[in-house]
Design a protein around this motif. Sequence first.
Motif, short mmCIF file in Angstrom:
data_model
loop_
_atom_site.label_atom_id
_atom_site.label_comp_id
_atom_site.label_asym_id
_atom_site.label_seq_id
_atom_site.Cartn_x
_atom_site.Cartn_y
_atom_site.Cartn_z
N ALA A 122 0.46 -1.25 -0.38
CA ALA A 122 0.06 0.32 -0.02
C ALA A 122 0.77 1.31 0.42
CB ALA A 122 -0.93 -0.29 1.01
N LEU A 123 2.19 1.37 0.48
CA LEU A 123 3.05 2.34 0.70
C LEU A 123 3.73 2.76 -0.20
CD1 LEU A 123 2.62 2.57 4.83
CD2 LEU A 123 0.82 4.18 2.78
N GLY A 124 4.01 2.00 -0.58
CA GLY A 124 5.22 1.35 -1.53
C GLY A 124 6.70 1.79 -1.23
N ASN A 125 6.98 1.09 0.05
CA ASN A 125 8.26 1.17 0.65
C ASN A 125 8.07 -0.28 1.44
OD1 ASN A 125 11.04 2.25 1.77
ND2 ASN A 125 9.43 3.05 3.43
N ALA A 126 9.25 -1.34 1.00
CA ALA A 126 9.31 -2.36 1.45
C ALA A 126 9.73 -2.20 3.56
CB ALA A 126 10.57 -3.33 0.37
N MET A 127 8.99 -2.88 3.98
CA MET A 127 9.05 -2.47 5.72
C MET A 127 8.78 -4.07 5.68
SD MET A 127 5.94 0.14 6.00
CE MET A 127 6.10 0.65 4.86
N THR A 128 9.47 -4.38 7.20
CA THR A 128 8.65 -5.57 7.89
C THR A 128 8.16 -4.48 9.50
OG1 THR A 128 10.64 -5.60 9.28
CG2 THR A 128 10.59 -7.06 7.25
N LEU A 129 7.32 -5.22 9.97
CA LEU A 129 6.65 -4.92 11.63
C LEU A 129 7.26 -6.35 12.51
CD1 LEU A 129 2.69 -3.89 11.15
CD2 LEU A 129 3.78 -6.04 12.82
N GLU A 130 7.09 -5.60 12.91
CA GLU A 130 7.16 -6.79 14.46
C GLU A 130 6.22 -6.35 15.79
OE1 GLU A 130 11.38 -5.21 15.33
OE2 GLU A 130 12.26 -6.43 14.09
N VAL A 131 5.78 -6.52 16.73
CA VAL A 131 5.27 -7.09 17.37
C VAL A 131 5.61 -6.56 18.99
CG1 VAL A 131 3.08 -7.74 18.68
CG2 VAL A 131 4.31 -8.15 16.07
N GLY A 132 5.43 -5.23 19.55
CA GLY A 132 6.33 -5.64 21.47
C GLY A 132 5.53 -5.81 22.00
N GLU A 133 5.51 -4.97 23.67
CA GLU A 133 4.47 -5.75 24.60
C GLU A 133 3.36 -4.00 23.84
OE1 GLU A 133 7.25 -4.65 27.35
OE2 GLU A 133 8.55 -5.95 27.71
N ALA A 134 2.74 -4.97 25.05
CA ALA A 134 1.41 -4.68 25.77
C ALA A 134 1.11 -3.49 26.60
CB ALA A 134 0.15 -5.19 24.61
N GLY A 135 0.59 -2.90 27.07
CA GLY A 135 0.67 -1.94 28.21
C GLY A 135 -1.11 -1.24 28.04
N ASN A 136 -0.95 -0.08 29.24
CA ASN A 136 -1.96 0.36 28.64
C ASN A 136 -1.40 1.78 28.63
OD1 ASN A 136 -3.66 -1.05 31.11
ND2 ASN A 136 -2.58 -0.03 33.06
N TYR A 137 -2.68 2.86 27.52
CA TYR A 137 -2.76 3.58 27.42
C TYR A 137 -2.01 4.99 27.93
CZ TYR A 137 -2.48 7.39 24.05
OH TYR A 137 -3.04 9.01 23.71
N SER A 138 -1.00 5.54 27.77
CA SER A 138 -0.36 6.91 28.45
C SER A 138 -0.44 7.84 27.17
CB SER A 138 0.80 6.60 29.14
OG SER A 138 0.90 7.26 29.06
N PRO A 139 -1.07 9.18 26.95
CA PRO A 139 -0.41 10.31 25.92
C PRO A 139 1.14 10.45 25.89
CG PRO A 139 -1.80 10.50 27.56
CD PRO A 139 -1.70 9.94 28.30
N VAL A 140 1.91 9.87 26.90
CA VAL A 140 3.14 9.71 26.70
C VAL A 140 3.99 8.84 25.48
CG1 VAL A 140 5.93 9.94 28.27
CG2 VAL A 140 3.27 10.03 29.09
N VAL A 141 3.35 7.76 25.37
CA VAL A 141 3.99 7.27 24.25
C VAL A 141 3.47 7.60 22.73
CG1 VAL A 141 3.42 5.52 25.82
CG2 VAL A 141 1.76 5.60 23.95
N ALA A 142 2.83 8.81 22.84
CA ALA A 142 1.83 9.73 21.28
C ALA A 142 2.55 10.54 21.53
CB ALA A 142 0.95 8.93 21.56
N PRO A 143 3.67 10.56 19.78
CA PRO A 143 4.14 11.49 19.37
C PRO A 143 3.30 12.56 19.37
CG PRO A 143 4.20 10.19 17.51
CD PRO A 143 3.56 9.33 19.01
N GLU A 144 3.65 14.15 19.99
CA GLU A 144 3.45 14.95 19.40
C GLU A 144 3.93 15.82 17.42
OE1 GLU A 144 2.07 18.43 22.31
OE2 GLU A 144 3.62 17.46 22.60
#
Length: 303
Positions: free
Chosen positions: A30-52
């Motif tokens: 879809a994005l026309g750029n070869a990439m690989t996705l990995e799976v990290g850890e799950a946790g409770n959402y906090s605004p700190v993890v979301a970039p501005e």
Amino acid sequence: MADFNAKIKEQVVAACQTGQEEASEALSRALGNAMTLEVGEAGNYSPVVAPEEAGLAIVLKVDLEAAIFLIPASSGLLPDWYAEPDATGESKLATLAQELGMLLLPEDFMPLDFKAGKIENIRSGLKKAGCGDSSACVSLPLNGEQGSCEALLVWPAPQGDAIFKSTAAPQQPTDTPKNDPKLSVDEPPAAAPASPALQQPRFSSSDFRSLPHYAKSLLKIAVEVHVTLASKKMRVSEITELGIGSIIQFDKSCEESIDLEVGDQRIAQGEAVKIGDKFGMRVTNVLLPEERFISIKGKRRVR
């Protein structure tokens, strides 16, 4: 069916791990750029993890809630057209949203609708979507030839569509002096805006939260949905002669649309698509209910 809430972290992580290879292929296509996705850890959402910063948001609507997949723009993995996609770009994003919905979420929570587009600020966008202390998130590192980043999958989002709403204030008209000679005397005055009481409220089919409680309970009823590729009538004698390897020929062309039925009613038409190793249907036309006209015959008057 279990509730779509933050308690299903383990199920979401397991689904991401199972579908991560196919999700990588879907993102690359879809994005026309070869990439690989990995799976990290799950946790409770906090605004700190979301970039501005700006980025691509993909909303996956599950029942009355939603999950949101986010890729920041600074990653270098997003094509230039993602901000203002043409018809082809919109089709690519729609297909990507459908694929990710089936690959990153558990089978019990298949999305009912999808939406994808650019947002100006990921952190404030998630706040507008209702993500807070009761939400969860999974870190999904993305690595490609042109960059890398930490994508996020956040759920539940009570107002998922609100992530695309702009917070920019409307422009105020500049005051013009009454004695300005450039103004035309014959110019008719602007029409006054309609009173709020007289304006008709616009209802969005996706805004289920505005429905009364009894209507919300109806939306949770499970019904069987059938996709009919083709149909044919055969004599019983012909059916009894069928065996392994028999080929049944249909009058319908493989390029014609297929039907989506609920009960015995056709509700939509579409085309067959392949999503990973699964079969799917892309809706191209929603059918209106059949209109029925009943003639009313009145009694003739006798003069």
